[in-house]
Design an enzyme around this catalytic site. Structure first.
Site, PDB file in Angstrom:
ATOM      1  N   ARG A   1       0.819  -1.224   0.000  1.00 39.51           N
ATOM      2  CA  ARG A   1       0.000   0.000   0.000  1.00 39.51           C
ATOM      3  C   ARG A   1       0.848   1.267   0.000  1.00 39.51           C
ATOM      4  O   ARG A   1       0.452   2.285   0.572  1.00 39.51           O
ATOM      5  CB  ARG A   1      -0.956   0.028   1.206  1.00 39.51           C
ATOM      6  CG  ARG A   1      -2.005  -1.063   1.219  1.00 39.51           C
ATOM      7  CD  ARG A   1      -2.995  -0.928   0.060  1.00 39.51           C
ATOM      8  NE  ARG A   1      -4.090  -1.859   0.173  1.00 39.51           N
ATOM      9  CZ  ARG A   1      -4.086  -3.098  -0.316  1.00 39.51           C
ATOM     10  NH1 ARG A   1      -3.030  -3.581  -0.938  1.00 39.51           N
ATOM     11  NH2 ARG A   1      -5.158  -3.867  -0.200  1.00 39.51           N
TER      12      ARG A   1
ATOM     13  N   SER B   1     -11.073  -0.815   2.240  1.00 37.50           N
ATOM     14  CA  SER B   1     -10.449  -0.833   3.574  1.00 37.50           C
ATOM     15  C   SER B   1     -10.117   0.595   3.983  1.00 37.50           C
ATOM     16  O   SER B   1      -9.482   1.321   3.219  1.00 37.50           O
ATOM     17  CB  SER B   1      -9.140  -1.628   3.546  1.00 37.50           C
ATOM     18  OG  SER B   1      -9.361  -2.944   3.120  1.00 37.50           O
TER      19      SER B   1
ATOM     20  N   GLU C   1      -5.856   4.375   5.061  1.00 37.57           N
ATOM     21  CA  GLU C   1      -5.446   4.038   3.694  1.00 37.57           C
ATOM     22  C   GLU C   1      -5.859   5.091   2.658  1.00 37.57           C
ATOM     23  O   GLU C   1      -5.030   5.517   1.849  1.00 37.57           O
ATOM     24  CB  GLU C   1      -6.006   2.658   3.302  1.00 37.57           C
ATOM     25  CG  GLU C   1      -5.532   2.225   1.927  1.00 37.57           C
ATOM     26  CD  GLU C   1      -6.231   0.987   1.394  1.00 37.57           C
ATOM     27  OE1 GLU C   1      -5.938  -0.103   1.890  1.00 37.57           O
ATOM     28  OE2 GLU C   1      -7.046   1.129   0.467  1.00 37.57           O
TER      29      GLU C   1
HETATM   30  P1  FAD Z   1      -8.737   8.230  -6.478  1.00 34.56           P
HETATM   31  O1  FAD Z   1      -9.504   7.852  -5.257  1.00 34.56           O
HETATM   32  O2  FAD Z   1      -9.368   9.194  -7.402  1.00 34.56           O
HETATM   33  O3  FAD Z   1      -7.328   8.830  -6.024  1.00 34.56           O
HETATM   34  C1  FAD Z   1      -6.542   8.152  -5.055  1.00 34.56           C
HETATM   35  C2  FAD Z   1      -5.186   8.878  -4.963  1.00 34.56           C
HETATM   36  O4  FAD Z   1      -4.472   8.742  -6.196  1.00 34.56           O
HETATM   37  C3  FAD Z   1      -5.319  10.397  -4.738  1.00 34.56           C
HETATM   38  O5  FAD Z   1      -4.234  10.793  -3.937  1.00 34.56           O
HETATM   39  C4  FAD Z   1      -5.167  10.989  -6.139  1.00 34.56           C
HETATM   40  O6  FAD Z   1      -4.679  12.313  -6.134  1.00 34.56           O
HETATM   41  C5  FAD Z   1      -4.163  10.024  -6.758  1.00 34.56           C
HETATM   42  N1  FAD Z   1      -4.302   9.874  -8.215  1.00 34.56           N
HETATM   43  C6  FAD Z   1      -5.356   9.339  -8.875  1.00 34.56           C
HETATM   44  N2  FAD Z   1      -5.096   9.291 -10.206  1.00 34.56           N
HETATM   45  C7  FAD Z   1      -3.859   9.830 -10.377  1.00 34.56           C
HETATM   46  C8  FAD Z   1      -3.037  10.069 -11.528  1.00 34.56           C
HETATM   47  N3  FAD Z   1      -3.432   9.731 -12.775  1.00 34.56           N
HETATM   48  N4  FAD Z   1      -1.826  10.658 -11.342  1.00 34.56           N
HETATM   49  C9  FAD Z   1      -1.408  10.991 -10.090  1.00 34.56           C
HETATM   50  N5  FAD Z   1      -2.142  10.793  -8.974  1.00 34.56           N
HETATM   51  C10 FAD Z   1      -3.339  10.214  -9.127  1.00 34.56           C
HETATM   52  N6  FAD Z   1      -7.499  -0.980  -3.140  1.00 34.56           N
HETATM   53  C11 FAD Z   1      -6.646  -2.026  -3.140  1.00 34.56           C
HETATM   54  O7  FAD Z   1      -5.421  -1.839  -3.207  1.00 34.56           O
HETATM   55  N7  FAD Z   1      -7.104  -3.313  -3.071  1.00 34.56           N
HETATM   56  C12 FAD Z   1      -8.407  -3.611  -3.002  1.00 34.56           C
HETATM   57  O8  FAD Z   1      -8.775  -4.772  -2.934  1.00 34.56           O
HETATM   58  C13 FAD Z   1      -9.347  -2.530  -2.990  1.00 34.56           C
HETATM   59  N8  FAD Z   1     -10.673  -2.782  -2.896  1.00 34.56           N
HETATM   60  C14 FAD Z   1     -11.551  -1.747  -2.871  1.00 34.56           C
HETATM   61  C15 FAD Z   1     -12.920  -2.029  -2.759  1.00 34.56           C
HETATM   62  C16 FAD Z   1     -13.852  -1.015  -2.742  1.00 34.56           C
HETATM   63  C17 FAD Z   1     -15.313  -1.340  -2.631  1.00 34.56           C
HETATM   64  C18 FAD Z   1     -13.414   0.342  -2.835  1.00 34.56           C
HETATM   65  C19 FAD Z   1     -14.418   1.459  -2.849  1.00 34.56           C
HETATM   66  C20 FAD Z   1     -12.055   0.648  -2.923  1.00 34.56           C
HETATM   67  C21 FAD Z   1     -11.109  -0.393  -2.939  1.00 34.56           C
HETATM   68  N9  FAD Z   1      -9.719  -0.151  -3.030  1.00 34.56           N
HETATM   69  C22 FAD Z   1      -8.830  -1.197  -3.068  1.00 34.56           C
HETATM   70  C23 FAD Z   1      -9.207   1.228  -3.067  1.00 34.56           C
HETATM   71  C24 FAD Z   1      -9.221   1.875  -4.466  1.00 34.56           C
HETATM   72  O9  FAD Z   1     -10.105   1.222  -5.331  1.00 34.56           O
HETATM   73  C25 FAD Z   1      -7.829   1.899  -5.109  1.00 34.56           C
HETATM   74  O10 FAD Z   1      -6.905   2.557  -4.284  1.00 34.56           O
HETATM   75  C26 FAD Z   1      -7.836   2.562  -6.481  1.00 34.56           C
HETATM   76  O11 FAD Z   1      -6.580   2.412  -7.087  1.00 34.56           O
HETATM   77  C27 FAD Z   1      -8.167   4.061  -6.423  1.00 34.56           C
HETATM   78  O12 FAD Z   1      -8.373   4.513  -7.736  1.00 34.56           O
HETATM   79  P2  FAD Z   1      -9.129   5.864  -8.062  1.00 34.56           P
HETATM   80  O13 FAD Z   1      -8.981   6.131  -9.512  1.00 34.56           O
HETATM   81  O14 FAD Z   1     -10.508   5.818  -7.558  1.00 34.56           O
HETATM   82  O15 FAD Z   1      -8.252   6.929  -7.245  1.00 34.56           O
HETATM   83  N1  EPU Z   2     -11.753 -10.160   9.857  1.00 32.38           N
HETATM   84  C1  EPU Z   2     -12.409  -9.962  11.047  1.00 32.38           C
HETATM   85  N2  EPU Z   2     -13.582  -9.265  11.024  1.00 32.38           N
HETATM   86  C2  EPU Z   2     -14.149  -8.809   9.886  1.00 32.38           C
HETATM   87  C3  EPU Z   2     -13.471  -9.026   8.662  1.00 32.38           C
HETATM   88  C4  EPU Z   2     -12.268  -9.704   8.668  1.00 32.38           C
HETATM   89  O1  EPU Z   2     -11.938 -10.363  12.087  1.00 32.38           O
HETATM   90  O2  EPU Z   2     -15.212  -8.165   9.946  1.00 32.38           O
HETATM   91  C5  EPU Z   2     -10.434 -10.838   9.878  1.00 32.38           C
HETATM   92  C6  EPU Z   2     -10.493 -12.312   9.516  1.00 32.38           C
HETATM   93  O3  EPU Z   2      -9.574 -12.972  10.361  1.00 32.38           O
HETATM   94  C7  EPU Z   2      -9.985 -12.345   8.100  1.00 32.38           C
HETATM   95  C8  EPU Z   2      -8.982 -11.210   8.111  1.00 32.38           C
HETATM   96  O4  EPU Z   2      -9.557 -10.220   8.956  1.00 32.38           O
HETATM   97  O5  EPU Z   2      -9.370 -13.555   7.773  1.00 32.38           O
HETATM   98  C9  EPU Z   2      -8.680 -10.618   6.761  1.00 32.38           C
HETATM   99  O6  EPU Z   2      -9.888 -10.176   6.131  1.00 32.38           O
HETATM  100  P1  EPU Z   2      -9.986 -10.070   4.534  1.00 32.38           P
HETATM  101  O7  EPU Z   2      -9.543 -11.344   3.904  1.00 32.38           O
HETATM  102  O8  EPU Z   2     -11.327  -9.542   4.198  1.00 32.38           O
HETATM  103  O9  EPU Z   2      -8.859  -9.035   4.157  1.00 32.38           O
HETATM  104  P2  EPU Z   2      -8.474  -7.608   4.740  1.00 32.38           P
HETATM  105  O10 EPU Z   2      -7.157  -7.718   5.405  1.00 32.38           O
HETATM  106  O11 EPU Z   2      -9.586  -7.005   5.522  1.00 32.38           O
HETATM  107  C10 EPU Z   2      -7.155  -6.937   2.586  1.00 32.38           C
HETATM  108  C11 EPU Z   2      -7.027  -5.685   1.792  1.00 32.38           C
HETATM  109  C12 EPU Z   2      -8.165  -5.567   0.817  1.00 32.38           C
HETATM  110  C13 EPU Z   2      -8.128  -6.749  -0.125  1.00 32.38           C
HETATM  111  C14 EPU Z   2      -8.251  -8.029   0.690  1.00 32.38           C
HETATM  112  C15 EPU Z   2      -8.070  -9.269  -0.149  1.00 32.38           C
HETATM  113  C16 EPU Z   2      -5.819  -4.122   3.165  1.00 32.38           C
HETATM  114  C17 EPU Z   2      -5.892  -2.908   4.025  1.00 32.38           C
HETATM  115  N3  EPU Z   2      -6.979  -4.540   2.678  1.00 32.38           N
HETATM  116  O12 EPU Z   2      -8.330  -6.789   3.372  1.00 32.38           O
HETATM  117  O13 EPU Z   2      -7.990  -4.370   0.067  1.00 32.38           O
HETATM  118  O14 EPU Z   2      -9.161  -6.699  -1.066  1.00 32.38           O
HETATM  119  O15 EPU Z   2      -7.232  -8.061   1.716  1.00 32.38           O
HETATM  120  O16 EPU Z   2      -6.727  -9.371  -0.510  1.00 32.38           O
HETATM  121  O17 EPU Z   2      -4.743  -4.661   2.938  1.00 32.38           O
HETATM  122  C18 EPU Z   2      -8.475  -2.039   0.100  1.00 32.38           C
HETATM  123  O18 EPU Z   2      -7.259  -1.851   0.186  1.00 32.38           O
HETATM  124  O19 EPU Z   2      -9.306  -1.100   0.016  1.00 32.38           O
HETATM  125  C19 EPU Z   2      -8.984  -3.404   0.103  1.00 32.38           C
HETATM  126  C20 EPU Z   2     -10.270  -3.693   0.083  1.00 32.38           C
END
Ligand code: FAD
Ligand code: EPU
Length: 358
Positions: free
Chosen positions: A163, A250, A354
């Site tokens: 991250r 997250s 995050e």
């Molecule tokens: P924005 O929210 O618009 O911007 C995020 C940051 O990037 C800001 O600081 C912005 O200034 C900068 N930025 C954006 N575009 C550019 C560019 N072209 N040049 C320079 N800077 C830029 N993230 C994960 O890593 N793993 C996950 O599993 C994950 N699951 C998600 C699930 C949900 C339901 C949601 C809502 C979010 C999740 N995210 C996850 C977070 C998010 O989707 C990612 O971080 C994604 O890359 C953000 O993209 P965005 O275009 O929406 O960025």
């Molecule tokens: N858990 C709980 N309570 C809950 C949910 C989860 O105790 O309500 C515990 C369980 O032990 C579970 C563990 O947390 O096994 C991990 O949960 P999960 O597999 O859902 O993953 P996470 O650590 O919560 C991370 C990333 C996600 C990514 C998933 C899958 C971060 C901060 N988040 O979530 O990324 O999709 O793993 O790889 O690393 C994001 O960054 O926005 C994001 C959604």
């Protein structure tokens, strides 16, 4: 180039909070960049992608550039089976994953259904289900809005870790990512390694295969598409859909601590999960590192499902803060701060936020 005034950002951030941008311009072609630079006149912009990793706690008085650069091209090396893919920063990330699978390319399947744009993917080195952007990343093309110059950064320059990347460091606020180059595998060649070892991913794939009568899980016959389908199914069950319930995924990253500290915490809190990881500290001086699920800590502290007005902790996943309707960014931030305080008091750990908070 036509900047718009007083743009409501509510539909441009997945938390769905209300905030106004005094001035916003859509960047659709790289040729607009010199004009945009003149318009900025030395001011630092706010660069907006899909708004899915963003918490807006105020109106934006700084100029906003919304990145809408499109385009996809690819080149296959038929000898090695490698595919180089160049993608415009404004393209949808999940759209790219879907297209790559349809093309028979392998490498993005574990990263299916992550919202947002391709240009934002390097910012926090997006990751999920055992894969990270850095696994397939080759280069990024950046326009420096302060200097009016172009940069190309490779994997080392980007300093990717969990991250994190150089794009989160001070001094990079003027860097606009215009395109991202990835290195994938042409699946027909079959020499890429599919990743199934994260959590319940293997079991999900296996269950789907049995349902479809496809037989056992042998990696030779396994298609990347099947992994993407399993990832999509797990994600859909676990995470709220921002179109229905505002959130940014997250809200905190999972803390990474030393092995001894993790063992001491596990002794105090039986059942606390901990996973061995490569430390974010590149010097590696501090010995083995462990990642703790912040969701577990937050649930254990009693916050899962808690609501303060329309700001809340998701009832099904404790790491996701949600907007039940009309919460403001400030209310969500206050809730986050209370959670941080409690986690520090109970476990002695600092939870890092995050999403970008402005
Ligand atoms: P924005 O929210 O618009 O911007 C995020 C940051 O990037 C800001 O600081 C912005 O200034 C900068 N930025 C954006 N575009 C550019 C560019 N072209 N040049 C320079 N800077 C830029 N993230 C994960 O890593 N793993 C996950 O599993 C994950 N699951 C998600 C699930 C949900 C339901 C949601 C809502 C979010 C999740 N995210 C996850 C977070 C998010 O989707 C990612 O971080 C994604 O890359 C953000 O993209 P965005 O275009 O929406 O960025
Ligand atoms: N858990 C709980 N309570 C809950 C949910 C989860 O105790 O309500 C515990 C369980 O032990 C579970 C563990 O947390 O096994 C991990 O949960 P999960 O597999 O859902 O993953 P996470 O650590 O919560 C991370 C990333 C996600 C990514 C998933 C899958 C971060 C901060 N988040 O979530 O990324 O999709 O793993 O790889 O690393 C994001 O960054 O926005 C994001 C959604």
């Amino acid at each position: 180039m036509k900047p718009r005034n007083d743009v409501d950002l509510r539909t441009l951030n997945t938390f769905g909070v209300t905030a106004l941008a005094s001035q916003l311009v859509d960047l659709e072609h790289e040729e607009q960049l010199p004009d945009i630079r003149r318009w900025l006149d030395g001011r630092t912009p706010f660069i907006l992608g899909g708004g899915s990793n963003l918490l807006l706690t105020r109106d934006l008085t700084e100029p906003v550039i919304r990145v809408c650069l499109s385009g996809r091209s690819y080149q296959i090396d038929h000898n090695s089976g490698e595919v180089q893919v160049v993608v415009g920063a404004g393209e949808s990330w999940h759209g790219l994953v879907t297209w790559s699978l349809e093309m028979g390319f392998q490498g993005l399947e574990n990263l299916a259904l992550i919202p947002g744009t391709v240009g934002a993917a390097p910012i926090q080195n997006i990751g999920a289900y055992g894969a990270e952007l850095s696994d397939v990343f080759e280069a990024v093309r950046v326009y420096d809005l302060a200097r009016g110059t172009w940069l190309t950064l490779g994997p080392r320059d980007c300093q990717f870790s969990y991250r994190d990347s150089i794009f989160k460091q001070p001094g990079t606020a003027h860097w606009l990512i215009c395109s991202v180059t990835l290195r994938l595998q042409h699946h027909q060649v079959g020499n890429g390694q599919l990743k199934l070892d994260y959590g319940d991913l293997r079991a999900e794939v296996q269950a789907n295969r049995e349902l479809k009568g496809l037989g056992g899980l042998s990696t030779q016959s396994l298609r990347p598409q099947e992994i993407a389908e399993a990832v999509i199914a797990i994600r859909t069950r676990r995470l709220p859909d921002p179109a229905k319930l505002g959130n940014a995924g997250s809200f905190f990253s999972n803390p990474i601590i030393g092995l001894e500290e993790a063992l001491a915490l596990q002794a105090r809190f039986p059942g606390l999960p901990a996973y061995r990881v490569v430390s974010n500290d590149p010097s590696g001086q501090h010995g083995p590192a462990m990642k703790l699920p912040a969701a577990w800590l937050i649930e254990r502290a009693g916050w899962k499902g808690v609501r303060q007005g329309d700001a809340g902790v998701h009832a099904d996943h404790a790491l996701v803060l949600v907007n039940h309707g009309t919460a403001s960014g400030q209310q969500i931030r206050r809730l986050a701060q209370e959670i941080q305080g409690e986690i520090h008091r109970l476990f002695g750990l600092t939870l890092a936020i995050e999403p970008r908070v402005v």
